[in-house]
Design an enzyme around this catalytic site. Structure first.
Site, PDB file in Angstrom:
ATOM      1  N   LEU A  31      52.317  26.713  38.508  1.00 13.88           N
ATOM      2  CA  LEU A  31      53.467  26.425  39.378  1.00 13.88           C
ATOM      3  C   LEU A  31      53.048  25.703  40.663  1.00 13.88           C
ATOM      4  CD1 LEU A  31      55.535  29.731  39.048  1.00 13.88           C
ATOM      5  CD2 LEU A  31      55.499  27.729  37.566  1.00 13.88           C
ATOM      6  N   HIS A  32      53.881  24.762  41.082  1.00 12.35           N
ATOM      7  CA  HIS A  32      53.629  23.995  42.305  1.00 12.35           C
ATOM      8  C   HIS A  32      54.940  23.906  43.090  1.00 12.35           C
ATOM      9  CE1 HIS A  32      55.599  20.869  40.043  1.00 12.35           C
ATOM     10  NE2 HIS A  32      54.647  20.881  39.122  1.00 12.35           N
ATOM     11  N   HIS A  35      58.198  23.417  41.254  1.00 14.01           N
ATOM     12  CA  HIS A  35      58.787  24.628  40.669  1.00 14.01           C
ATOM     13  C   HIS A  35      59.445  25.482  41.756  1.00 14.01           C
ATOM     14  CE1 HIS A  35      55.539  23.780  37.611  1.00 14.01           C
ATOM     15  NE2 HIS A  35      56.600  23.881  36.837  1.00 14.01           N
TER      16      HIS A  35
END
Ligand code: PAF
Length: 280
Positions: A31-32, A35
């Site tokens: 996730l970054h 997201h």
């Protein structure tokens, strides 16, 4: 409190305890900030946020990066907790596909064989199949997808409409690095030099968008965008196309979408941008 479940049975129990609307954010983990913006949108629009973390083998071709795709569940759970997710479903492959790879898969139709689908045969069969399964398992009222994967978002919308799936699909704008690069879990494959080269994708989209706002024709928008790649040997352009916002074939006027895919080193990157075509 963010609850974490790994099996369908655990998910069914935890889901039954959620009252009010449920918004799902489907992810393959790693996730970054992109997201995180999906999670924020879900938080704002639904009573409960459910995140799925599953690297779906069905959407990877035999020579693609399924084995090396980043798996960072502990960090992902931290992101989900910080974002106030209520429930995370992180199943194993055996839990999602107990009988092995499913014999029945969704057919994404014409669009599924174009653009990403042309370079990655079977990709959208795998995506739509897992998205539908996850919608059934989570019984979400709303589902949030990033515009970064614009063809995926378009096909999910189409599947929901064509198959009367009882969910509202919400598209969320792409999050970019300050230099324009669209956030993607695959950016972490890029070497420092490739990371600089990768800017050319968003630069091409900006060049096309600028030309369009100056009243250029569709052909000239493409010329302007293509010029950014020039004869560079460090980017292998896969496609650069201008289509209508629903990715339907035919001449484009008014609202349009410019989409690009290219390989930088061994990493395949995609990006897209909304533009308006009002040629003078
Ligand atoms: O966009 C993704 O991360 C995946 O394609 C999705 C929607 C989670 C399905 O595996």
């Amino acid at each position: 409190m963010t609850a974490v479940v790994h099996t369908r049975a655990e998910l069914a129990t935890a889901r039954a305890a959620l009252t009010g609307t449920v918004g799902v954010v489907m992810t393959m983990g790693a996730l970054h900030s992109g997201h995180e913006s999906l999670l924020r949108a879900a938080r704002e629009q639904a009573d409960h946020v459910l995140v799925t973390v599953f690297v779906n083998p069905l959407q990877f071709g035999p020579n693609e990066d399924f084995d090396r795709y980043p798996r960072t569940l502990d960090e992902d759970l931290e992101v989900c907790r910080r974002a106030g997710a209520d429930l995370v479903f992180a199943p194993s492959v055996a839990d999602m596909y107990p009988d092995g790879a499913p014999g029945v898969r969704l057919d994404p139709g014409r669009l599924g064989g174009e653009l990403e689908g042309e370079s990655r045969p079977g990709f959208f069969h795998g995506v739509l199949t897992v998205v539908l399964k996850l919608l059934q398992l989570t019984r979400a009222d709303l589902a949030f997808f990033g515009e970064k994967d614009y063809q995926q978002l378009t096909l999910v919308r189409r599947m929901v409409r064509d198959l009367d799936v009882p969910v509202r699909v919400v598209g969320v704008p792409t999050v970019r690095e300050p230099d324009g690069l669209a956030l993607s879990s695959r950016n972490r494959y890029l070497s420092p030099a490739e990371r600089v080269t990768a800017r050319s994708l968003s630069a091409a989209l900006h060049a096309g968008s600028l030309a369009a706002s100056d009243g250029a024709s569709a052909a000239d928008v493409l010329v302007a965008a293509n010029a950014v790649f020039g004869d560079r040997s460090d980017v292998e352009l896969d496609y650069l196309v201008l289509t209508d916002p629903d990715l339907e074939p035919g001449p484009v006027t008014g609202p349009a979408r410019l989409l690009v895919a290219a390989r930088v080193g061994t990493t395949r990157l995609i990006d897209n941008m909304a533009i308006r075509l009002d040629p003078r």
